[in-house]
Design an enzyme around this catalytic site. Structure first.
Site: not given
Ligand code: COA
Length: 261
Positions: A67, A112, A115, A135
């Site tokens: 999400a 999400g 999910e 989460e």
């Molecule tokens: N919600 C909003 N934005 C998200 C996102 C999410 N769930 N997951 C990634 N993004 C965005 C980042 O903020 C970033 O945006 P920006 O370039 O404007 O800063 C872009 O997507 C790229 O992500 P980034 O974190 O820079 O890539 P990465 O390769 O370093 O890491 C992940 C990849 C997937 C490990 C990391 O993005 C992450 O942990 N995301 C969240 C996962 C999460 O907790 N999901 C569950 C939510 S309940």
């Protein structure tokens, strides 16, 4: 179908391809995307020409990274129940859809995203796919049906470990745990596998497929007796022209011609 901001739609034959298209945010599900998803899935319920759906994420890096966390700042105890229930309703629409929906999971399927993949009828992952329910890192739990579907798909012990440690698993582990049906080397190969499964299903009697979805989902519904649902659905199949055609075709040693009634 209408134009969407966050989804790309295309058809190949009678298969609809839906791509979540927010690549710069790793296809994170913001509310606008969720509304579009609801709209497109609802339209499939009314479309008998579409015989299968492939759902995937744009680009190579992510299916859906969860999400959209940037929309979490307004969440509180009062409005979060609706947030969760609305999401659950959309994912239920996917799960209960009479048309088979396969998630092609490329890269990250987190929160999400995991999910969403679980709400689909089947999952084909690419070799580099990574699943996770992170989460608890944010002080919450999965809210789009994940706690329930994870337990159904991988069992209670693994669901506990997966949800409480927030550790990601790779595609091969997901396959061994029953979280995905197949693993493919590349996204193109994963789409090929999904297409081949959907083409097989499209050759079967549509009412039988629809009722199979209903009965298999009934296993997990507390207010429903799955055995009764199955018996009712079996009887309904036996009242169709397709059933007569299927049995006759077998006895006459020819391929059946199903008409969907
Ligand atoms: N919600 C909003 N934005 C998200 C996102 C999410 N769930 N997951 C990634 N993004 C965005 C980042 O903020 C970033 O945006 P920006 O370039 O404007 O800063 C872009 O997507 C790229 O992500 P980034 O974190 O820079 O890539 P990465 O390769 O370093 O890491 C992940 C990849 C997937 C490990 C990391 O993005 C992450 O942990 N995301 C969240 C996962 C999460 O907790 N999901 C569950 C939510 S309940």
């Amino acid at each position: 179908m209408s134009d969407f901001q966050n989804l790309l739609l295309s058809t190949s034959g009678n298969i609809l391809n839906i791509t979540i298209n927010r690549e710069s945010k790793l296809n994170a599900l913001n509310q606008a995307t969720m509304l579009e998803l609801r709209q497109v899935i609802q339209s499939i319920y009314e479309d008998t020409d579409i015989r299968g759906v492939i759902l995937t994420g744009a680009g190579e890096k992510a299916f859906v990274a969860g999400a959209d966390i940037s929309e979490f700042t307004d969440l509180n105890e009062m409005n979060a129940r609706k947030f969760s229930e609305d999401g659950q309703e959309i994912f239920d629409l996917i799960e209960n859809c009479h048309t088979p929906i396969i998630a092609v999971v490329n890269g990250f399927a987190l929160g999400g995203g995991s999910e969403l993949a679980m709400a689909c009828h089947m999952r084909v992952a690419t070799e580099d796919a990574k699943f996770g329910q992170p989460e608890v890192n944010l002080g919450i739990i999965p809210g789009y049906g994940g706690t329930q579907r994870l337990t159904q798909l991988i069992g209670k012990g693994r669901a506990f470990e997966f949800t409480m440690t927030a550790e990601m698993i790779d595609a091969r582990t997901a396959l061994a745990w029953g979280l995905v049906n197949h693993v493919a080397e590349t996204k193109d190969k994963a789409i090929e596998i999904a297409t081949s499964i959907l083409s097989k299903i499209a050759s079967k009697a549509p009412i039988a497929i629809e009722l199979a979805v209903e009965c298999i989902n009934a296993v997990f519904k507390h207010d429903e007796n799955g055995y009764q649902t199955e018996a009712n659905a079996f009887a309904k199949c036996c009242g169709t022209e397709d059933f007569k055609e299927g049995a006759a075709a077998f006895l006459e040693k020819r391929a059946p011609e199903f008409k969907g009634h």
